[in-house]
Design a protein around this motif. Structure first.
Motif, short mmCIF file in Angstrom:
data_model
loop_
_atom_site.label_atom_id
_atom_site.label_comp_id
_atom_site.label_asym_id
_atom_site.label_seq_id
_atom_site.Cartn_x
_atom_site.Cartn_y
_atom_site.Cartn_z
N ARG A 194 -14.94 -35.87 44.69
CA ARG A 194 -15.24 -35.52 46.08
C ARG A 194 -15.72 -34.07 46.15
N ARG A 196 -16.46 -30.76 49.10
CA ARG A 196 -16.21 -30.24 50.45
C ARG A 196 -17.50 -29.72 51.06
N LEU A 227 -14.25 -38.50 54.06
CA LEU A 227 -13.03 -39.06 53.51
C LEU A 227 -11.83 -38.73 54.39
N ALA A 228 -10.88 -39.66 54.44
CA ALA A 228 -9.66 -39.43 55.22
C ALA A 228 -8.73 -38.46 54.51
N GLU A 229 -8.74 -38.48 53.21
CA GLU A 229 -7.90 -37.57 52.41
C GLU A 229 -8.78 -36.86 51.40
N PRO A 230 -8.72 -35.52 51.37
CA PRO A 230 -7.99 -34.61 52.26
C PRO A 230 -8.58 -34.63 53.67
N ALA A 231 -7.74 -34.33 54.65
CA ALA A 231 -8.17 -34.34 56.04
C ALA A 231 -9.15 -33.19 56.30
N TRP A 251 -14.50 -33.56 53.73
CA TRP A 251 -14.67 -33.93 52.33
C TRP A 251 -15.46 -35.23 52.23
#
Length: 295
Positions: A194, A196, A227-231, A251
Motif C-alpha cells: 500500500r 499513502r 483502503l479501510a486500514e490504515p484509516a 492509503w
C-alpha cells in the motif's frame, strides 16, 4: 651491425606476438595442403557447433532451475544467464583456436598485462558491470516496477550487464547506466502492498473546521480505491498567513495512487463550494493612521 641486430630483434618480437604466430601458422596450413586444412577446419567448426548446442542446452536447464528458485528474481536470472553465455563462448573460441594449432598459453598469460591496460581504459564499463552485480544481488527492483533513481523515474522495462532501461508515464525511454542507478537512492513504488496519498486542502480562517473536515471525509469515503486500514488521516496541519491547511492522507494500492490523487484534486473545489466554503486568497491588511496636522 647494429641495424641488423635491431631488425632481427624486431622480427623476433613480431614472431613472438600472437599475430606473428598466427601468420606463421597460416604458412603452415598452406604447406599442409587444402585437404588437411579443410579437415582441421571442419572438425573445428563441428566442435564450435557442438559447443553452441551445449551452451544453449545448459542455458535452458539453468533458466528452468532459476525460475524455480524462490530467492532468485528475474533480473538475477537474466544476469546469470548472460554471464554464463559470455563465458561459454570465450572458452569455445579459445578451444577452437587451440584446435587449429595456435598455442594459446602465451596469449592467456599476456592477457594479465592486457587486462590491466583495459581496466584503465574501460573503468566506467567495469564500474557499470560491478554495479549491475550489486543491483542483482540486492534486488531493489524487478522488471515492471516503478522506481525513482536520482532525478529520473519510470517503469523498469529491461536491464543488462551495463544499463537499466526505464519507461516514463509519458512514454519516454530512459537508458541509465548501472553505476548511475546504484550510486543514487533507489525508491521502489511498486514493491509495496500500500501507498499513502499526500493531499492538502486549504480553507479560510473563518471557516467551520469541523464541517470542512466532514466534507473532506465524505469525499474520501466515496472512493473504493481507498483502503479501510490504515484509516485515512484528516487533520489541521498548518496555519498559514491567509488559510488553514488540512493534511489528507488516505492509503491505496500502488496502482491506484494517481487515480485517487487526480480525482480528489478535481472534485474538492466543487464539493467545498457546495458546502459554502470559499477559496482562501492571500490577504494584506493595510492600516492608515491619521496624523494630526501641525499648526
Amino acid at each position: 651491425m647494429l641495424p641488423a641486430i635491431m631488425a632481427l630483434s624486431s622480427e623476433a618480437a613480431v614472431s613472438d606476438s600472437f599475430f606473428g604466430r598466427l601468420m606463421y601458422k597460416i604458412d603452415g596450413w598452406t604447406q599442409l595442403g587444402p585437404v588437411s586444412f579443410l579437415i582441421t577446419l571442419g572438425t573445428g567448426l563441428l566442435m564450435v557447433l557442438v559447443g553452441k548446442i551445449l551452451i544453449v542446452w545448459l542455458s535452458r536447464i539453468l533458466r528452468r532451475s532459476l525460475a524455480r528458485a524462490k530467492k532468485i528474481n528475474d533480473l538475477m536470472a537474466r544476469f546469470i544467464l548472460q554471464l554464463v553465455n559470455i563465458v561459454g563462448w570465450i572458452f569455445l573460441i579459445i578451444a577452437f583456436l587451440q584446435h587449429m594449432g595456435l598455442n594459446m598459453g602465451p596469449v592467456l598469460a599476456g592477457l594479465g598485462i592486457t587486462g590491466v591496460i583495459l581496466g584503465f581504459a574501460f573503468q566506467e564499463t567495469i564500474g557499470n558491470l560491478l554495479s549491475g552485480v550489486m543491483i542483482v544481488i540486492n534486488a531493489p527492483f524487478r522488471i515492471g516496477d516503478y522506481i525513482e533513481a536520482g532525478a529520473f523515474s519510470g517503469t523498469v522495462t529491461d536491464m543488462d550487464m551495463i544499463c537499466v532501461i526505464l519507461s516514463t508515464p509519458d512514454n519516454k525511454k530512459i537508458t541509465m547506466s548501472n553505476k548511475l542507478v546504484w550510486s543514487n537512492p533507489i525508491v521502489n513504488y511498486s514493491n509495496i502492498e500500500r501507498r499513502r496519498v499526500e493531499l492538502t486542502v486549504s480553507v479560510p480562517y473563518k471557516a467551520d473546521l469541523a464541517l470542512a473536515k466532514q466534507v473532506i471525509k465524505n469525499i474520501i469515503d466515496t472512493y473504493p480505491e481507498v483502503l479501510a486500514e490504515p484509516a485515512p488521516v484528516i487533520e489541521v496541519n498548518k496555519l498559514n498567513t491567509s488559510s488553514v491547511d488540512f493534511v489528507v492522507r488516505p492509503w491505496t494500492k500502488p496502482a491506484d495512487y494517481w487515480k485517487v490523487y487526480w480525482r480528489f484534486n478535481g472534485e474538492i473545489l466543487e464539493k467545498m463550494a457546495q458546502a459554502g466554503f470559499s477559496v482562501p486568497f492571500n490577504q494584506l491588511d493595510v492600516h492608515i493612521i491619521d496624523q494630526p496636522k501641525a499648526n
